[in-house]
Write an enzyme that holds these catalytic residues in place. Sequence first.
Site, PDB file in Angstrom:
ATOM      1  N   HIS A  73      34.511  37.693  39.783  1.00 45.87           N
ATOM      2  CA  HIS A  73      33.967  37.018  38.600  1.00 45.87           C
ATOM      3  C   HIS A  73      32.955  35.929  38.966  1.00 45.87           C
ATOM      4  O   HIS A  73      32.670  35.053  38.168  1.00 45.87           O
ATOM      5  CB  HIS A  73      35.099  36.359  37.798  1.00 45.87           C
ATOM      6  CG  HIS A  73      36.152  37.302  37.338  1.00 45.87           C
ATOM      7  ND1 HIS A  73      35.899  38.288  36.421  1.00 45.87           N
ATOM      8  CD2 HIS A  73      37.463  37.428  37.665  1.00 45.87           C
ATOM      9  CE1 HIS A  73      37.018  38.979  36.196  1.00 45.87           C
ATOM     10  NE2 HIS A  73      37.979  38.475  36.946  1.00 45.87           N
TER      11      HIS A  73
ATOM     12  N   HIS B 191      38.535  41.193  31.716  1.00 40.44           N
ATOM     13  CA  HIS B 191      38.901  42.376  32.506  1.00 40.44           C
ATOM     14  C   HIS B 191      38.860  43.638  31.651  1.00 40.44           C
ATOM     15  O   HIS B 191      39.468  44.646  31.986  1.00 40.44           O
ATOM     16  CB  HIS B 191      40.291  42.231  33.112  1.00 40.44           C
ATOM     17  CG  HIS B 191      40.470  40.964  33.875  1.00 40.44           C
ATOM     18  ND1 HIS B 191      41.038  39.839  33.326  1.00 40.44           N
ATOM     19  CD2 HIS B 191      40.125  40.639  35.137  1.00 40.44           C
ATOM     20  CE1 HIS B 191      41.045  38.879  34.234  1.00 40.44           C
ATOM     21  NE2 HIS B 191      40.486  39.328  35.330  1.00 40.44           N
TER      22      HIS B 191
END
Lengths: 342, 181
Positions: free
Chosen positions: A59, A221
Amino acid sequence: MKKLFNDPETMVDDMIDGFVSACPHVRRGIRDPRIVVRRRNRKNPDKSVTLLIGNGSGHEPIAMGFVGQGLLDANVVGDVFAAPSADLVLEGIREVNGAAGTILLISRHSGDVINGRAAAMLAEEEGIEVVPLLMYDDISAAPPERRADRRGAPGTMFIYKILGAAAEAGWPLRRLTQLGEDVRERTVTLAAAVSPGISPLTGRPMFSLPDDEIYLGMGVHGEPGVGRVRMGPVRILVEEMIQRLLDDRPIAAGGRTAVIINGMGGTTMMELLTVWAETVKALSSRRVRAIAPMVGSFVTTQETGGFSISLLEPDDVMLKLWCAPSDTPAFPRIELTEECAA
Amino acid sequence: MSAEDFFRALYEAGCSRLRELNALDAAIGDGDHGSTLVRGLKHAVTAATGARAKAFMRASGGASGTLFGLVLHEIERHLDNGDDLATGLERACARICDLGEVGPGDKSMVDSLAPAAGALAEGKSLAEAVSAAEEGRDATREMRARCGRAQYVEGGGVGHLDPGAISLAMILETLARRPVP
């Protein structure tokens, strides 16, 4: 899908190698190579509260990119999309903790919460003063009456920055914790995904979406949210998102809000700036001033296309801390931009 | 029994039941419960004194590695330092219920752990606590899962023993040096 990696086993450590050698702000921790800590302008942990967070990798630049003066003291880096283990987070706490105490920020996702809170319990057993602070802001994950069931989304960056600045200014642990909870109560986020990212683990798209549809409320996600909407001009999409955000947490006419426009990794700055411009208009038409924006790709999921809008209705103290200078590899300078408000 | 002997015996017990645990987990979960347990135990055996349960957490990974690690952490403290086992298992059980948002009857490791911790707290012997854990384990067959992947399986996993409850009983059987069935 082509990805530039050597070996799945070493991809996270290879990335950290690159990060710490590219950024003079940080180095690897002494207690574990998966801990990234401040190298320069370190706090005295006996005098100032230290702040850290653990998170799965994949991320970036969050959260290692926010280690530095005025923000985080350390980041504990887990495997790709996997929370770091409790013992590793415990090592991170030990690495930064001093007599002033430590706040462990936890973005509310199942693995992060279980492992982070377990780490805090083990640290307390050792006599370490540590407060686990859960962060959640995604309005698509639960209705307002169950705010605490929401997951962490890019609006958590308001907490990172505001607490980071306050800790640097010497605020004590209890007051900082209260500030973090206050910011959390005033923060809402909604995301819109347009195209999937490719998992570095499987080499496959992380979700599928028809070309003419957008997924509203998707988690970082690919978790489910509001549902699919038709692709159309960004003006209409932003208008709907602002309406949902303000329905969830109203801001009175004449009020103001700080804004984060976060790209998911595969959306261009050209598009994100258009989203910001439309956000200003949508808020302005409701007589709310959009101020102190953070626009860019900070919480990414590989090359996922899409963005999120986060709103924080700040009090004067929060706004000052949000705009305070910081020195980290990836956090931008936040400008007040009062003139943006039409 | 030393902590090292305990973790070695538990690793061997886990290896001998690896297929069974994975197969049970495949019926109601993602099929890797035995493998993740054994991977963690392998590292615990060779870890430094006092750091075995933490090595387990790291190598086993995921939330289940943390929750089982909290039980192993208390057993390690009991074996290394002579800390009271009843207090330790009750603390681990309370933490697991809190962190995992589960309680007795939810078809989880808690269904073995809670009765065993309760028996020890009442002053019963470790052998009696193991029996209580085994009864709790067997009772999970008729339970419907409320959390974890099993809740999404048709029928909530009713008719299958919970793999976590089996492993938890196995941990206590090993501690009591009771032959693993």
